[in-house]
Design a protein around this motif. Structure first.
Motif, PDB file in Angstrom:
ATOM      1  N   ASP A  84       0.837  -1.204   0.000  1.00  0.00           N
ATOM      2  CA  ASP A  84       0.000   0.000   0.000  1.00  0.00           C
ATOM      3  C   ASP A  84       0.870   1.252   0.000  1.00  0.00           C
ATOM      4  N   ILE A  85       1.950   1.232   0.775  1.00  0.00           N
ATOM      5  CA  ILE A  85       2.864   2.379   0.802  1.00  0.00           C
ATOM      6  C   ILE A  85       3.515   2.560  -0.570  1.00  0.00           C
ATOM      7  N   ALA A  86       3.864   1.450  -1.220  1.00  0.00           N
ATOM      8  CA  ALA A  86       4.434   1.539  -2.579  1.00  0.00           C
ATOM      9  C   ALA A  86       3.441   2.206  -3.531  1.00  0.00           C
ATOM     10  N   ARG A  87       2.169   1.828  -3.442  1.00  0.00           N
ATOM     11  CA  ARG A  87       1.144   2.462  -4.292  1.00  0.00           C
ATOM     12  C   ARG A  87       1.038   3.958  -3.985  1.00  0.00           C
ATOM     13  N   GLN A  88       1.081   4.317  -2.696  1.00  0.00           N
ATOM     14  CA  GLN A  88       1.023   5.727  -2.301  1.00  0.00           C
ATOM     15  C   GLN A  88       2.246   6.487  -2.825  1.00  0.00           C
ATOM     16  N   ALA A  89       3.419   5.848  -2.765  1.00  0.00           N
ATOM     17  CA  ALA A  89       4.639   6.487  -3.250  1.00  0.00           C
ATOM     18  C   ALA A  89       4.540   6.756  -4.754  1.00  0.00           C
ATOM     19  N   VAL A  90       4.045   5.779  -5.498  1.00  0.00           N
ATOM     20  CA  VAL A  90       3.858   5.950  -6.940  1.00  0.00           C
ATOM     21  C   VAL A  90       2.874   7.098  -7.195  1.00  0.00           C
ATOM     22  N   SER A 104      10.706  -6.334   3.766  1.00  0.00           N
ATOM     23  CA  SER A 104      10.770  -6.690   2.351  1.00  0.00           C
ATOM     24  C   SER A 104       9.402  -7.151   1.881  1.00  0.00           C
ATOM     25  N   SER A 105       9.162  -7.009   0.580  1.00  0.00           N
ATOM     26  CA  SER A 105       7.874  -7.407   0.023  1.00  0.00           C
ATOM     27  C   SER A 105       7.999  -7.563  -1.487  1.00  0.00           C
ATOM     28  N   ALA A 106       7.734  -8.767  -1.961  1.00  0.00           N
ATOM     29  CA  ALA A 106       7.756  -9.009  -3.409  1.00  0.00           C
ATOM     30  C   ALA A 106       6.709  -8.134  -4.100  1.00  0.00           C
ATOM     31  N   GLU A 107       5.557  -7.951  -3.457  1.00  0.00           N
ATOM     32  CA  GLU A 107       4.492  -7.140  -4.062  1.00  0.00           C
ATOM     33  C   GLU A 107       4.896  -5.663  -4.126  1.00  0.00           C
ATOM     34  N   ALA A 108       5.484  -5.151  -3.043  1.00  0.00           N
ATOM     35  CA  ALA A 108       5.939  -3.754  -3.055  1.00  0.00           C
ATOM     36  C   ALA A 108       7.010  -3.557  -4.124  1.00  0.00           C
ATOM     37  N   ARG A 109       7.925  -4.526  -4.224  1.00  0.00           N
ATOM     38  CA  ARG A 109       8.983  -4.454  -5.255  1.00  0.00           C
ATOM     39  C   ARG A 109       8.350  -4.383  -6.639  1.00  0.00           C
ATOM     40  N   GLN A 110       7.366  -5.250  -6.906  1.00  0.00           N
ATOM     41  CA  GLN A 110       6.716  -5.286  -8.221  1.00  0.00           C
ATOM     42  C   GLN A 110       6.035  -3.955  -8.534  1.00  0.00           C
ATOM     43  N   ILE A 111       5.315  -3.412  -7.552  1.00  0.00           N
ATOM     44  CA  ILE A 111       4.621  -2.123  -7.739  1.00  0.00           C
ATOM     45  C   ILE A 111       5.631  -1.028  -8.060  1.00  0.00           C
ATOM     46  N   ALA A 112       6.710  -0.976  -7.280  1.00  0.00           N
ATOM     47  CA  ALA A 112       7.729   0.061  -7.471  1.00  0.00           C
ATOM     48  C   ALA A 112       8.421  -0.089  -8.820  1.00  0.00           C
ATOM     49  N   GLU A 113       8.855  -1.310  -9.131  1.00  0.00           N
ATOM     50  CA  GLU A 113       9.588  -1.513 -10.380  1.00  0.00           C
ATOM     51  C   GLU A 113       8.702  -1.302 -11.606  1.00  0.00           C
ATOM     52  N   ALA A 115       6.465   0.819 -11.877  1.00  0.00           N
ATOM     53  CA  ALA A 115       6.308   2.271 -12.033  1.00  0.00           C
ATOM     54  C   ALA A 115       7.645   2.959 -12.310  1.00  0.00           C
ATOM     55  N   GLY A 116       8.726   2.171 -12.423  1.00  0.00           N
ATOM     56  CA  GLY A 116      10.028   2.742 -12.754  1.00  0.00           C
ATOM     57  C   GLY A 116      10.799   3.323 -11.584  1.00  0.00           C
ATOM     58  N   LEU A 117      10.405   2.985 -10.364  1.00  0.00           N
ATOM     59  CA  LEU A 117      11.115   3.500  -9.197  1.00  0.00           C
ATOM     60  C   LEU A 117      12.388   2.691  -8.928  1.00  0.00           C
ATOM     61  N   LEU A 118      13.415   3.369  -8.428  1.00  0.00           N
ATOM     62  CA  LEU A 118      14.564   2.663  -7.874  1.00  0.00           C
ATOM     63  C   LEU A 118      14.054   1.973  -6.621  1.00  0.00           C
ATOM     64  N   TYR A 119      14.534   0.773  -6.326  1.00  0.00           N
ATOM     65  CA  TYR A 119      13.974   0.005  -5.214  1.00  0.00           C
ATOM     66  C   TYR A 119      15.071  -0.697  -4.426  1.00  0.00           C
ATOM     67  N   VAL A 120      15.016  -0.526  -3.092  1.00  0.00           N
ATOM     68  CA  VAL A 120      15.917  -1.213  -2.179  1.00  0.00           C
ATOM     69  C   VAL A 120      15.075  -1.748  -1.034  1.00  0.00           C
ATOM     70  N   GLU A 121      15.369  -2.985  -0.591  1.00  0.00           N
ATOM     71  CA  GLU A 121      14.680  -3.526   0.574  1.00  0.00           C
ATOM     72  C   GLU A 121      15.683  -4.205   1.497  1.00  0.00           C
ATOM     73  N   ASN A 122      15.286  -4.302   2.764  1.00  0.00           N
ATOM     74  CA  ASN A 122      16.084  -4.995   3.773  1.00  0.00           C
ATOM     75  C   ASN A 122      17.502  -4.427   3.896  1.00  0.00           C
ATOM     76  N   ARG A 123      17.607  -3.108   3.800  1.00  0.00           N
ATOM     77  CA  ARG A 123      18.889  -2.427   3.979  1.00  0.00           C
ATOM     78  C   ARG A 123      18.668  -1.229   4.900  1.00  0.00           C
ATOM     79  N   CYS A 124      19.671  -0.915   5.719  1.00  0.00           N
ATOM     80  CA  CYS A 124      19.586   0.224   6.629  1.00  0.00           C
ATOM     81  C   CYS A 124      20.352   1.412   6.053  1.00  0.00           C
ATOM     82  N   LEU A 125      19.712   2.570   6.045  1.00  0.00           N
ATOM     83  CA  LEU A 125      20.363   3.775   5.529  1.00  0.00           C
ATOM     84  C   LEU A 125      21.663   4.088   6.271  1.00  0.00           C
ATOM     85  N   ILE A 126      21.673   3.945   7.602  1.00  0.00           N
ATOM     86  CA  ILE A 126      22.888   4.244   8.375  1.00  0.00           C
ATOM     87  C   ILE A 126      24.030   3.327   7.936  1.00  0.00           C
ATOM     88  N   VAL A 127      23.751   2.044   7.832  1.00  0.00           N
ATOM     89  CA  VAL A 127      24.783   1.075   7.444  1.00  0.00           C
ATOM     90  C   VAL A 127      25.329   1.424   6.066  1.00  0.00           C
TER      91      VAL A 127
END
Length: 140
Positions: A84-90, A104-113, A115-127
């Motif tokens: 749902d957040i991926a749909r809102q982002a699009v 992580s979410s296969a469905e969120a990845r599919q929605i984002a990709e 729509a042409g969005l760059l997509y990262v999951e299961n990663r921490c911005l600080i790291v």
């Protein structure tokens, strides 16, 4: 594109991070991760249904309420909420979606990709910011 390359592209391209699930509680990653990124030059736009202020800036109840163009959306919500957040982002015109560590979410990845969005999951911005030794890009 491999995830490491996408991570670096995102951190070099975006100077603002819209944080869905931002928290006012300093003990939570959804507070200290955006705070850390802010300390390294990124501008933070918190999104939290309670609104108010987080990290000294106005928090918006939803992505649709953010009064400017959204680029990078960083998510601190349970995996099952991310499609749902991926749909809102699009819908908000975002161009990158980042799901934090353990999210992580296969469905969120599919929605984002789709729509042409760059997509990262299961990663921490600080790291990733520390690993790449990057500061926010000076865009303006």
């Amino acid at each position: 594109m491999d995830t490491d390359a996408t991570v670096e592209q995102i951190l070099r391209r975006y100077d603002t991070i819209t944080v869905v699930g931002a928290s006012a509680d300093p003990a939570k990653p959804a507070n200290y991760v955006p705070e850390h990124m802010s300390e390294h030059g990124w501008r933070i736009i918190p999104v939290n249904p309670r609104g108010g202020e987080i990290l000294g800036v106005t928090a918006y109840p939803s992505l649709a309420d953010v009064p400017e163009q959204v680029g990078l959306v960083d998510v601190f919500r349970p995996s099952e909420q991310t499609p749902d957040i991926a749909r809102q982002a699009v819908a908000a015109g975002a161009t990158a979606l980042w799901l934090q560590l353990h999210i992580s979410s296969a469905e969120a990845r599919q929605i984002a990709e789709d729509a042409g969005l760059l997509y990262v999951e299961n990663r921490c911005l600080i790291v990733e910011q520390g690993r790449l030794r990057l500061e926010a890009p000076a865009l303006s």
